[in-house]
Design a protein around this motif. Structure first.
Motif, PDB file in Angstrom:
ATOM      1  N   ALA A   9       0.837  -1.191   0.000  1.00 53.00           N
ATOM      2  CA  ALA A   9       0.000   0.000   0.000  1.00 53.00           C
ATOM      3  C   ALA A   9       0.877   1.247   0.000  1.00 53.00           C
ATOM      4  CB  ALA A   9      -0.913  -0.006   1.219  1.00 53.00           C
ATOM      5  N   GLN A  10       0.362   2.295  -0.616  1.00 47.32           N
ATOM      6  CA  GLN A  10       1.115   3.547  -0.698  1.00 47.32           C
ATOM      7  C   GLN A  10       1.278   4.163   0.692  1.00 47.32           C
ATOM      8  OE1 GLN A  10      -0.092   8.019  -1.430  1.00 47.32           O
ATOM      9  NE2 GLN A  10      -0.768   6.716  -3.110  1.00 47.32           N
ATOM     10  N   PRO A  11       2.503   4.405   1.147  1.00 41.68           N
ATOM     11  CA  PRO A  11       2.690   5.092   2.430  1.00 41.68           C
ATOM     12  C   PRO A  11       2.275   6.556   2.304  1.00 41.68           C
ATOM     13  CG  PRO A  11       4.687   3.912   1.749  1.00 41.68           C
ATOM     14  CD  PRO A  11       3.787   3.980   0.560  1.00 41.68           C
ATOM     15  N   VAL A  12       1.551   7.017   3.303  1.00 40.81           N
ATOM     16  CA  VAL A  12       1.113   8.409   3.367  1.00 40.81           C
ATOM     17  C   VAL A  12       1.653   9.010   4.659  1.00 40.81           C
ATOM     18  CG1 VAL A  12      -0.858   9.974   3.485  1.00 40.81           C
ATOM     19  CG2 VAL A  12      -0.960   7.936   2.029  1.00 40.81           C
ATOM     20  N   GLY A  37      18.456   3.702  -7.739  1.00 42.32           N
ATOM     21  CA  GLY A  37      17.278   2.893  -8.020  1.00 42.32           C
ATOM     22  C   GLY A  37      16.268   3.661  -8.842  1.00 42.32           C
ATOM     23  N   ASN A  38      15.128   3.029  -9.080  1.00 41.58           N
ATOM     24  CA  ASN A  38      14.105   3.604  -9.945  1.00 41.58           C
ATOM     25  C   ASN A  38      13.070   4.378  -9.143  1.00 41.58           C
ATOM     26  OD1 ASN A  38      15.226   2.373 -12.270  1.00 41.58           O
ATOM     27  ND2 ASN A  38      14.190   0.453 -11.759  1.00 41.58           N
ATOM     28  N   SER A  39      12.325   5.228  -9.837  1.00 42.42           N
ATOM     29  CA  SER A  39      11.148   5.847  -9.261  1.00 42.42           C
ATOM     30  C   SER A  39       9.956   4.921  -9.461  1.00 42.42           C
ATOM     31  CB  SER A  39      10.889   7.210  -9.907  1.00 42.42           C
ATOM     32  OG  SER A  39      10.673   7.046 -11.298  1.00 42.42           O
ATOM     33  N   GLY A  40       8.841   5.240  -8.778  1.00 45.02           N
ATOM     34  CA  GLY A  40       7.637   4.445  -8.946  1.00 45.02           C
ATOM     35  C   GLY A  40       7.259   3.674  -7.695  1.00 45.02           C
ATOM     36  N   PRO A  41       6.139   2.957  -7.748  1.00 46.71           N
ATOM     37  CA  PRO A  41       5.664   2.218  -6.575  1.00 46.71           C
ATOM     38  C   PRO A  41       6.380   0.886  -6.394  1.00 46.71           C
ATOM     39  CG  PRO A  41       4.123   1.962  -8.382  1.00 46.71           C
ATOM     40  CD  PRO A  41       5.174   2.932  -8.860  1.00 46.71           C
ATOM     41  N   ASN A  42       6.353   0.381  -5.149  1.00 45.18           N
ATOM     42  CA  ASN A  42       6.813  -0.970  -4.823  1.00 45.18           C
ATOM     43  C   ASN A  42       8.258  -1.238  -5.241  1.00 45.18           C
ATOM     44  OD1 ASN A  42       4.221  -2.141  -3.725  1.00 45.18           O
ATOM     45  ND2 ASN A  42       3.542  -1.455  -5.744  1.00 45.18           N
ATOM     46  N   GLN A  43       9.135  -0.311  -4.919  1.00 46.09           N
ATOM     47  CA  GLN A  43      10.556  -0.482  -5.204  1.00 46.09           C
ATOM     48  C   GLN A  43      11.233  -1.276  -4.078  1.00 46.09           C
ATOM     49  OE1 GLN A  43      11.990   0.534  -8.123  1.00 46.09           O
ATOM     50  NE2 GLN A  43       9.904   1.133  -8.688  1.00 46.09           N
ATOM     51  N   ILE A  44      12.321  -1.955  -4.434  1.00 48.29           N
ATOM     52  CA  ILE A  44      13.202  -2.580  -3.451  1.00 48.29           C
ATOM     53  C   ILE A  44      14.569  -1.926  -3.613  1.00 48.29           C
ATOM     54  CG2 ILE A  44      14.335  -4.682  -2.676  1.00 48.29           C
ATOM     55  CD1 ILE A  44      11.460  -4.864  -2.092  1.00 48.29           C
ATOM     56  N   TRP A  45      15.019  -1.228  -2.574  1.00 51.11           N
ATOM     57  CA  TRP A  45      16.354  -0.632  -2.566  1.00 51.11           C
ATOM     58  C   TRP A  45      17.219  -1.479  -1.649  1.00 51.11           C
ATOM     59  CZ3 TRP A  45      12.099   2.787  -1.537  1.00 51.11           C
ATOM     60  CH2 TRP A  45      11.726   3.567  -2.637  1.00 51.11           C
ATOM     61  N   ASP A  46      18.047  -2.310  -2.233  1.00 47.36           N
ATOM     62  CA  ASP A  46      18.836  -3.262  -1.448  1.00 47.36           C
ATOM     63  C   ASP A  46      20.273  -2.760  -1.321  1.00 47.36           C
ATOM     64  OD1 ASP A  46      20.043  -5.375  -0.199  1.00 47.36           O
ATOM     65  OD2 ASP A  46      19.306  -6.913  -1.575  1.00 47.36           O
ATOM     66  N   THR A 158      15.725  -4.019   7.684  1.00 45.70           N
ATOM     67  CA  THR A 158      14.861  -3.822   6.522  1.00 45.70           C
ATOM     68  C   THR A 158      13.663  -2.982   6.930  1.00 45.70           C
ATOM     69  OG1 THR A 158      15.518  -5.947   5.569  1.00 45.70           O
ATOM     70  CG2 THR A 158      13.461  -4.984   4.779  1.00 45.70           C
ATOM     71  N   PHE A 159      13.309  -2.002   6.078  1.00 45.40           N
ATOM     72  CA  PHE A 159      12.240  -1.073   6.397  1.00 45.40           C
ATOM     73  C   PHE A 159      11.231  -1.049   5.251  1.00 45.40           C
ATOM     74  CE2 PHE A 159      16.162   0.204   8.383  1.00 45.40           C
ATOM     75  CZ  PHE A 159      15.797   0.475   9.696  1.00 45.40           C
ATOM     76  N   SER A 160       9.989  -1.368   5.564  1.00 45.36           N
ATOM     77  CA  SER A 160       8.913  -1.191   4.588  1.00 45.36           C
ATOM     78  C   SER A 160       8.262   0.163   4.850  1.00 45.36           C
ATOM     79  CB  SER A 160       7.901  -2.323   4.712  1.00 45.36           C
ATOM     80  OG  SER A 160       7.393  -2.398   6.029  1.00 45.36           O
ATOM     81  N   ASP A 161       7.244   0.508   4.055  1.00 44.12           N
ATOM     82  CA  ASP A 161       6.591   1.813   4.198  1.00 44.12           C
ATOM     83  C   ASP A 161       7.598   2.952   4.093  1.00 44.12           C
ATOM     84  OD1 ASP A 161       4.091   0.644   4.529  1.00 44.12           O
ATOM     85  OD2 ASP A 161       4.347   0.484   6.690  1.00 44.12           O
ATOM     86  N   VAL A 162       8.487   2.859   3.109  1.00 44.85           N
ATOM     87  CA  VAL A 162       9.510   3.881   2.914  1.00 44.85           C
ATOM     88  C   VAL A 162       9.112   4.789   1.747  1.00 44.85           C
ATOM     89  CG1 VAL A 162      11.917   4.308   2.274  1.00 44.85           C
ATOM     90  CG2 VAL A 162      11.347   2.478   3.887  1.00 44.85           C
TER      91      VAL A 162
END
Length: 292
Positions: A9-12, A37-46, A158-162
């Motif tokens: 889900a999109q973090p707000v 990394g790329n722009s856009g939704p649901n990215q993984i920056w490892d 690891t951090f989600s909702d970033v």
């Protein structure tokens, strides 16, 4: 077990997400071999394998009576104190229900109080928000874009909702990765330069480190099932499993046993990220698990 296949889900970001207590160690890291990394939704920056340099930098929230900050910046109400190799520096902000604005800084004996504040966020801060702002101190124009969101993997967690914010100034473009759960920066800089800064939250360091050491995930690699074992739980805890493209496969499943089994039997071989959080969404433990 129910496996949920859905995108993150999109973090707000809201004004209510900002904490009153915060401390962090700040680490530099060389960026050779890594990208923004790329722009856009649901990215993984490892960036789990990036080498962090020794930290002599620290940041913390302080009250407005520290060094008479409230007198020097009367419209500010949110203050960061930087300890940079023993050298003090203050960033000052105004936090309201509708925006978060940079009001100036105190650099030893230099007071830079902005007449026109630099807008940092508007609330609610949602994906694809773009704003351009001019602030008086340097007559610069800055454009800030909420250009991506997803999962950030660092050497220590690891951090989600970033949220990622793209910051464009005449002097160049930088990026800030922000934890939407507490509105604090996790990573800042640009990987096209030589260094970036990682912010390791130490606000609850003793509690979180002790809890992290208590978790054991095995076997690893796993064929079908893996087990989480822990001791001395003092609060509710939840498990989330996602793959490397951000799909949530197990979502906030409550840990109800000190030795609990989770199934990956329906999943393809690959790498998965297991995260254990408490009810305040603080990350207690993260670990990569490999399915053979």
């Amino acid at each position: 077990m129910v496996l949920v296949y859905n995108l993150q889900a999109q973090p707000v970001l809201e004004a209510t997400h900002f904490p009153q207590q915060y401390t962090a160690d700040v680490y530099k890291a060389y960026t050779t071999g890594y990208t923004n990394g790329n722009s856009g939704p649901n990215q993984i920056w490892d960036y789990s394998d990036i080498e962090l340099l020794s930290s002599n930098w620290h940041i913390s929230l302080v009250s407005d009576d520290t060094e008479q900050l409230g007198l020097m910046f009367p419209e500010a109400n949110y203050f960061y104190y930087w300890d940079i190799n023993g050298y003090p520096y203050y960033d000052t902000y105004q936090l309201s229900a509708t925006s978060f604005d940079y009001t100036g800084y105190l650099d030893w004996d230099l007071i830079a109080a902005y007449e026109d504040f630099e807008l940092t966020y508007t609330f609610p801060y949602t994906y694809n928000t773009v704003f351009t702002d001019s602030y008086s101190f340097s007559d610069q124009t800055v454009t800030k874009t909420y250009d991506a969101y997803g999962t950030l993997i660092t050497p220590y967690g690891t951090f989600s909702d970033v949220i990622r914010q793209k910051i464009e100034k005449p002097s160049g473009t930088t990026y800030a990765w922000i934890n939407a759960q507490n509105a604090q920066t996790l990573l800042r800089g640009t990987f096209t330069n030589s260094q970036v800064l990682f912010f390791k939250d130490t606000t609850h360091l003793n509690i979180l480190e002790n809890q992290s050491q208590a978790f054991v995930l095995y076997p690893n690699p796993v064929q079908n099932d893996f087990k989480i074992r822990y001791e001395n739980a003092i609060e509710e805890m939840f498990v989330t499993v996602c793959n490397t493209v951000g799909q949530l496969l197990i979502t906030n499943k409550k840990l109800v046993s000190s030795s609990q089994v989770f199934s990956l039997s329906d999943l393809c071989p690959g790498v998965y990220i297991v995260k254990i959080t408490n009810s305040q969404h603080q990350v207690l433990h993260t670990q990569k698990i490999f399915k053979s």
